[in-house]
Enzyme design. Structure first.
Site, PDB file in Angstrom:
ATOM      1  CD1 TRP A  57     -34.069  -0.628  70.607  1.00 45.80           C
ATOM      2  CD2 TRP A  57     -34.074  -2.723  69.813  1.00 45.80           C
ATOM      3  NE1 TRP A  57     -35.366  -1.093  70.668  1.00 45.80           N
ATOM      4  CE2 TRP A  57     -35.397  -2.384  70.184  1.00 45.80           C
ATOM      5  CE3 TRP A  57     -33.837  -3.989  69.279  1.00 45.80           C
ATOM      6  CZ2 TRP A  57     -36.472  -3.259  70.035  1.00 45.80           C
ATOM      7  CZ3 TRP A  57     -34.904  -4.867  69.142  1.00 45.80           C
ATOM      8  CH2 TRP A  57     -36.203  -4.502  69.512  1.00 45.80           C
ATOM      9  CG  ASP A  67     -25.378   4.219  64.898  1.00 46.16           C
ATOM     10  OD1 ASP A  67     -25.085   3.009  64.757  1.00 46.16           O
ATOM     11  OD2 ASP A  67     -24.737   4.984  65.640  1.00 46.16           O
ATOM     12  N   GLY A  68     -27.717   2.258  65.807  1.00 43.36           N
ATOM     13  CA  GLY A  68     -28.127   1.837  67.137  1.00 43.36           C
ATOM     14  C   GLY A  68     -28.841   0.504  67.192  1.00 43.36           C
ATOM     15  CG  HIS A  83     -29.555  -5.264  61.771  1.00 46.52           C
ATOM     16  ND1 HIS A  83     -28.990  -4.018  61.866  1.00 46.52           N
ATOM     17  CD2 HIS A  83     -28.546  -6.162  62.000  1.00 46.52           C
ATOM     18  CE1 HIS A  83     -27.693  -4.140  62.147  1.00 46.52           C
ATOM     19  NE2 HIS A  83     -27.410  -5.421  62.231  1.00 46.52           N
ATOM     20  NE  ARG A  95     -24.608   8.263  64.068  1.00 50.41           N
ATOM     21  CZ  ARG A  95     -23.419   7.786  63.705  1.00 50.41           C
ATOM     22  NH1 ARG A  95     -22.693   8.437  62.819  1.00 50.41           N
ATOM     23  NH2 ARG A  95     -22.958   6.663  64.191  1.00 50.41           N
ATOM     24  CB  SER A 131     -20.651   7.057  60.285  1.00 54.11           C
ATOM     25  OG  SER A 131     -20.636   7.033  61.688  1.00 54.11           O
ATOM     26  NE  ARG A 152     -18.871   6.911  64.815  1.00 52.64           N
ATOM     27  CZ  ARG A 152     -19.059   6.444  66.045  1.00 52.64           C
ATOM     28  NH1 ARG A 152     -18.735   7.194  67.092  1.00 52.64           N
ATOM     29  NH2 ARG A 152     -19.563   5.237  66.241  1.00 52.64           N
ATOM     30  CG  ASN A 186     -21.895  -1.501  57.778  1.00 51.19           C
ATOM     31  OD1 ASN A 186     -22.900  -0.905  57.409  1.00 51.19           O
ATOM     32  ND2 ASN A 186     -21.232  -1.138  58.878  1.00 51.19           N
TER      33      ASN A 186
END
Length: 260
Positions: free
Chosen positions: A43, A38-39, A55, A206, A214, A212, A86
């Protein structure tokens, strides 16, 4: 510091990582690590870049994580690559994600195979776009007999959907008289999950600081140790991975019980 036998890249070992590695007990290594990658979007946004750039940078983080799995003899790595939710993202981002999957398999498959990595997919794979699905199926078939490390890629995966599908399968068997409801327990239920032949994760990581799950490995994570870092996935490196293992080894895993 363990000797890397087959580096996926040429990542240098930092002084911080080396100091952390000296704290690791080689006899208490987690067998199965799961990661919510995640992130990526945040970013990219912080750098004024399109989301796909995040990605793409995240793919390099996976490379670094695989290095650490090799170094410390991790048997199973499960990564959350694409959830059932997604699909709600913009079409160009979804397409870019699957293009990255194909690109990654083309570039890395031979190396992964030669080093004994078995690629598996968990999720509703049949609903993936044709091209990426076929490339994934080729990778799964090519590496099916490898035993060094199992890399589970969660694609079109949702934990609730997985549980519902397992319940439906068992309900059909019960309706046909093929199973007595009294026989159904946690072990029996687990046989009908995507991860039927995989041990539950010992450690779930995570990145991005979110607190969470997710919808990831909901059944399997009942007693999993969870480690959260504010580091965004594209910045997640060897040091963070080793830190997670060190912190995991400092936990007292009771599995619902109490030591007396």
């Amino acid at each position: 510091m363990p000797r890397r036998l087959w580096p996926f890249g040429q990542t240098k070992t930092s002084a911080d990582e080396q100091a952390l590695s000296e704290q690791i007990d080689p006899h208490r290594i987690p067998k199965h690590i799961a990661i919510i990658m995640d992130g990526n979007g945040r970013w990219a946004k912080r750098r004024g870049l399109p989301r796909v750039a995040g990605h793409r940078a995240g793919v390099e983080s996976l490379r670094r994580v695989l290095e650490v799995c090799e170094d410390y003899n991790i048997a199973y790595l499960t990564v959350y690559a694409f959830s059932t939710e997604n699909w709600k993202r913009p079409a160009d981002e979804v397409n870019a994600l699957f293009d990255l999957l194909v690109e990654y398999l083309h570039r890395e498959l031979n190396t992964l195979h030669s080093k004994g990595v078995r690629i598996r997919a968990i999720g509703k794979i049949e609903d993936l776009p044709g091209g990426p699905r076929r490339e994934l199926e080729k990778a799964i078939a090519k590496t099916a007999n490898n035993t060094r490390l199992v890399l589970n890629v969660a694609l079109n995966y949702g934990g609730r959907f997985e549980i519902v599908e397992a319940v439906k399968s068992i309900a059909r068997l019960a309706a046909e008289g093929k199973v007595n409801p009294d026989q159904i327990d946690e072990k029996y239920m687990s046989q009908y999950l995507y991860t039927a032949d995989v041990p539950d994760p010992d450690l779930l990581i995570r990145p991005s600081g979110e607190l969470r799950l997710s919808n990831f490995l909901l059944w399997q994570s009942a007693y999993t140790e969870i480690w959260v870092t504010p580091t965004l996935w594209p910045d997640f490196g060897r040091k963070e991975m080793v830190q997670a293992i060190v912190d995991y080894q400092g936990r007292d895993r009771r599995f619902g019980g109490v030591k007396v």
